[in-house]
Design an enzyme around this catalytic site. Sequence first.
Site, PDB file in Angstrom:
ATOM      1  N   ASP A  94      -9.010  18.754  11.193  1.00 11.83           N
ATOM      2  CA  ASP A  94      -9.679  18.679   9.873  1.00 11.83           C
ATOM      3  C   ASP A  94     -10.018  17.384   9.139  1.00 11.83           C
ATOM      4  OD1 ASP A  94      -6.983  17.739   9.651  1.00 11.83           O
ATOM      5  OD2 ASP A  94      -6.721  18.635   7.643  1.00 11.83           O
ATOM      6  N   GLU A  95     -10.226  16.259  10.094  1.00 16.14           N
ATOM      7  CA  GLU A  95     -10.301  15.101   9.412  1.00 16.14           C
ATOM      8  C   GLU A  95     -11.489  14.278  10.305  1.00 16.14           C
ATOM      9  OE1 GLU A  95      -7.260  11.640   7.373  1.00 16.14           O
ATOM     10  OE2 GLU A  95      -6.571  13.231   8.936  1.00 16.14           O
TER      11      GLU A  95
END
Length: 413
Positions: A94-95
Amino acid sequence: MDAFFAAVEVLVDPSLAGKPVIVGGAGPRGVVASCSYEARSYGVHSAMPSVRARRLCPEAVFVPGRYDLYQEHSRRLHAVLTSFTPLVEGISLDEAFLDVTGGRRLWGEGPAIAAAIRARVLAETGLACSVGVAPSKFLAKLASEAAKPRAGPPGSGPTAGLGVKVVAPGEELAFLHPLPVGALWGVGPATRRRLDRFGIKTVGDLAAMPLATVTGALGEAQGRHLHALAWARDGRAVEPDRAAKSVGHEETYATDHHSLAPLRDEVLRLSDAVANRLRESGVAGRTITLKVRFASFETITRSRTVPRPVDAGPAVARVAMELLEAVDPSPGVRLLGVSVSNLGPRPGEQLRLGEGDREGGEREPAVARAVDEVRRRFGDKAVGPATLLRGDGLAVKRRGDQQWGPETGTGRS
DNA sequence: TCTGGGGTCCTAGGACCC
DNA sequence: TCTGGGGTCCTAGGACCC
């Protein structure tokens, strides 16, 4: 992404919207992997034991993690990001870091690109994210933290964040120095405790400390690194497509094992799962590591490096099993893990020589592309002019090498 | 409160080689 | 008889991140 796993769960089950959602193990040894802002408003956070989270927020909805689902949404996210620039370095599901230096003519300056990314991510994944814009990776990371929503008073939803936080050139130190040292990437509990003994509370405190004192307290490498970060010096480039360096699986058991018999079965299962993932990625590895966590939480690793890369369950299990036999399980084993590292190309998929690839000849384009791909994934050292591989997997030394391998009787090159 | 599972990077010592 | 300096590879542990 904001509360990624929990947000995905809400996305696929809208009845969860507005509720305290906790993704993670609900069992006695579970921990919180992710939680919604409603849950955070009760003080729940990632890595907290689920037992404690439940005490803090009895009405929370516990959801077991569905990692395939998160991976799928992560792929959608990645597709959006790569449409802005090919220079995307994913650092987790998610990053990611994006180097948008080259995209400014097309998309505008950083802040405009950031706003466009947020809108497109929301439109195409249904999920919210926060973006930090800065001249370096670690400042962008800290800026994205500053852009995030905040948990409100108990029982409430999040208070909106900035969404986009810009740290413009010239503003770096003003942004950085008031932050607590723990905000720096690479400063965890242990380093914080050490710095605390010097009275260091903020990044500014660390910056003001003489370099020699910092390296004296933290060691040469970490000391220099963190001192540079405290002065906003971070020259690291965004590196897309970083190849994985290890593949592993581990499992914590609901109750401890005190004998080897059940652990042998676990080693087989874990080895098989690891080998499957190795083959999915088309890689194999030479170092097999067994990890054992005892009831006391003391954790040991035992590893062995084998001469040829392995990617088959039985081959991984054979080594892991030998390592297990040397472990005394009587104090109680709460966790077992198997991982494979020292990764390289899969045996049997080594490069074949094309017709044109003789001395003085042209390399076939397909071979050249394959060489490039191997270099990209495994580094320059993975491909050398001296060692080629035969179809049967045996190394062939080239003429001019200092010695001939014992298996190269024909001297074929 | 009692600590998941996926990883990366660093350090230090020892074996070994030239 | 006791000893250098450069290097690689391996093992084990620890800190850290999401």
